[in-house]
Design a protein around this motif. Structure first.
Motif, PDB file in Angstrom:
ATOM      1  N   ALA A 122      72.042  76.379 -14.412  1.00 18.24           N
ATOM      2  CA  ALA A 122      73.169  76.834 -15.333  1.00 18.24           C
ATOM      3  C   ALA A 122      72.954  78.280 -15.701  1.00 18.24           C
ATOM      4  N   GLN A 123      72.451  78.930 -15.024  1.00 14.90           N
ATOM      5  CA  GLN A 123      72.265  80.358 -15.554  1.00 14.90           C
ATOM      6  C   GLN A 123      71.338  80.543 -16.742  1.00 14.90           C
ATOM      7  N   ARG A 124      70.974  82.039 -17.085  1.00 13.20           N
ATOM      8  CA  ARG A 124      70.402  82.187 -18.059  1.00 13.20           C
ATOM      9  C   ARG A 124      69.085  81.708 -18.096  1.00 13.20           C
ATOM     10  N   GLY A 125      68.455  81.150 -16.804  1.00  6.67           N
ATOM     11  CA  GLY A 125      67.091  80.645 -16.911  1.00  6.67           C
ATOM     12  C   GLY A 125      67.013  79.055 -17.358  1.00  6.67           C
ATOM     13  N   GLU A 126      68.221  78.253 -17.168  1.00 10.71           N
ATOM     14  CA  GLU A 126      68.413  77.210 -17.778  1.00 10.71           C
ATOM     15  C   GLU A 126      68.919  76.345 -16.628  1.00 10.71           C
ATOM     16  N   LEU A 127      68.663  74.923 -16.882  1.00  4.17           N
ATOM     17  CA  LEU A 127      69.238  73.749 -15.952  1.00  4.17           C
ATOM     18  C   LEU A 127      70.200  73.181 -16.706  1.00  4.17           C
ATOM     19  N   TYR A 128      71.353  72.634 -16.199  1.00  2.76           N
ATOM     20  CA  TYR A 128      71.977  71.103 -16.586  1.00  2.76           C
ATOM     21  C   TYR A 128      71.375  69.769 -15.945  1.00  2.76           C
ATOM     22  N   ALA A 129      70.873  68.955 -16.577  1.00  2.00           N
ATOM     23  CA  ALA A 129      70.423  67.988 -16.211  1.00  2.00           C
ATOM     24  C   ALA A 129      70.715  66.655 -16.609  1.00  2.00           C
ATOM     25  N   ALA A 130      71.129  65.605 -15.730  1.00  2.00           N
ATOM     26  CA  ALA A 130      71.596  64.211 -16.151  1.00  2.00           C
ATOM     27  C   ALA A 130      70.662  63.258 -15.357  1.00  2.00           C
ATOM     28  N   ARG A 131      70.398  62.301 -16.185  1.00  2.00           N
ATOM     29  CA  ARG A 131      69.594  61.070 -15.503  1.00  2.00           C
ATOM     30  C   ARG A 131      70.124  59.670 -15.142  1.00  2.00           C
ATOM     31  N   TYR A 132      70.070  59.490 -14.230  1.00  2.00           N
ATOM     32  CA  TYR A 132      70.825  58.161 -13.803  1.00  2.00           C
ATOM     33  C   TYR A 132      69.726  57.014 -13.498  1.00  2.00           C
ATOM     34  N   ARG A 133      70.116  55.806 -13.430  1.00  2.00           N
ATOM     35  CA  ARG A 133      69.550  54.789 -12.594  1.00  2.00           C
ATOM     36  C   ARG A 133      70.511  54.296 -11.675  1.00  2.00           C
ATOM     37  N   ILE A 134      70.082  54.555 -10.160  1.00  2.00           N
ATOM     38  CA  ILE A 134      70.871  53.924  -9.078  1.00  2.00           C
ATOM     39  C   ILE A 134      70.632  52.504  -8.763  1.00  2.00           C
ATOM     40  N   THR A 135      71.512  51.725  -9.146  1.00  2.00           N
ATOM     41  CA  THR A 135      71.353  50.160  -8.987  1.00  2.00           C
ATOM     42  C   THR A 135      72.131  49.631  -7.995  1.00  2.00           C
ATOM     43  N   THR A 136      72.104  48.352  -7.757  1.00  2.00           N
ATOM     44  CA  THR A 136      72.743  47.722  -6.519  1.00  2.00           C
ATOM     45  C   THR A 136      74.399  47.654  -6.630  1.00  2.00           C
ATOM     46  N   THR A 137      74.737  47.588  -7.930  1.00  2.00           N
ATOM     47  CA  THR A 137      75.963  47.813  -8.490  1.00  2.00           C
ATOM     48  C   THR A 137      76.846  49.217  -8.412  1.00  2.00           C
TER      49      THR A 137
END
Length: 222
Positions: A122-137
């Motif tokens: 994300a620049q400026r020493g930061e990150l964009y982050a998102a958390r997912y659960r990858i399921t069968t569906t």
């Protein structure tokens, strides 16, 4: 039906053309290239290569899907500008797809299942982050995209969680390198994504826009 997709949000630019079955199982042609950030996207060369591979004329493209990031603002804006110009000239359908959703869908397509954090510079020493659960569906969002520190995301790796993303060598070298792909965006777009008018296509950017007012010079005595 022919859907052309552009994914320019990282240093790995890609284009894909999906033709045939609107459910996303049709014939797919792909092209990709790597480029240094902010040194151009090679957009038109990639588009020409993928159209030639597919054997489809530009006039037969019925929809254009664009990866909206987060990521390289320059690359995303280039893809959006191409989409807006094409829409103005031909009236074709435009579809915006968040690049982190495409990355999650790409992981699902490999057959891997579990919890994963997707990270982007994300620049400026930061990150964009998102958390997912990858399921069968399919991928399920656990934590929406937000700004995070590299230290916070690094702790997830130390705790055994899978962390993946593009262009993280500088901020998070221990993360697994993985880029969103235009082929995945083409398939997501073909599965009934909502049409987005060109004027509404915008890069994903979570920071508030700041404007600084320039101080007015003192008026000279009359």
């Amino acid at each position: 039906m022919a859907t052309l997709a552009l994914e320019f949000s990282t240093s790995r630019r890609s284009a894909a053309l999906l033709s045939g079955d609107p459910a996303g199982a049709g014939s797919l042609a792909e092209a990709s290239d790597s480029t240094e950030p902010r040194r151009g996207t090679g957009a038109f060369a990639l588009m020409a290569r993928v159209l030639e591979k597919a054997g489809i004329a530009r006039s037969h493209v019925t929809s254009l899907a664009v990866g909206l990031g987060p990521g390289s603002y320059t690359g995303i804006r280039a893809a959006i500008s191409i989409a807006q110009g094409w829409e103005a000239a031909t009236g074709l359908t435009l579809i915006g797809v968040p690049s982190h959703e495409a990355l999650a869908a790409g992981i699902h397509a490999t057959g891997w299942r579990g919890r994963v954090t997707l990270a982007f510079d994300a620049q400026r020493g930061e990150l964009y982050a998102a958390r997912y659960r990858i399921t069968t569906t399919g991928p399920e969002i656990d934590e929406p995209l937000r700004l995070a520190s590299p230290q916070e995301v690094a702790r997830r790796i130390q705790e055994g969680e899978r962390v993946v993303g593009p262009d993280l060598e500088r901020l998070l070298p221990e993360a697994e390198a993985l880029h969103p792909d235009a082929a995945v965006i083409a398939r997501l777009a073909a599965r009934g994504r909502t049409r987005t008018p060109g004027a509404e296509l915008q890069p994903i950017y979570l920071r508030e826009v700041e404007f600084k007012k320039i101080a007015q010079p003192p008026s000279s005595p009359g």
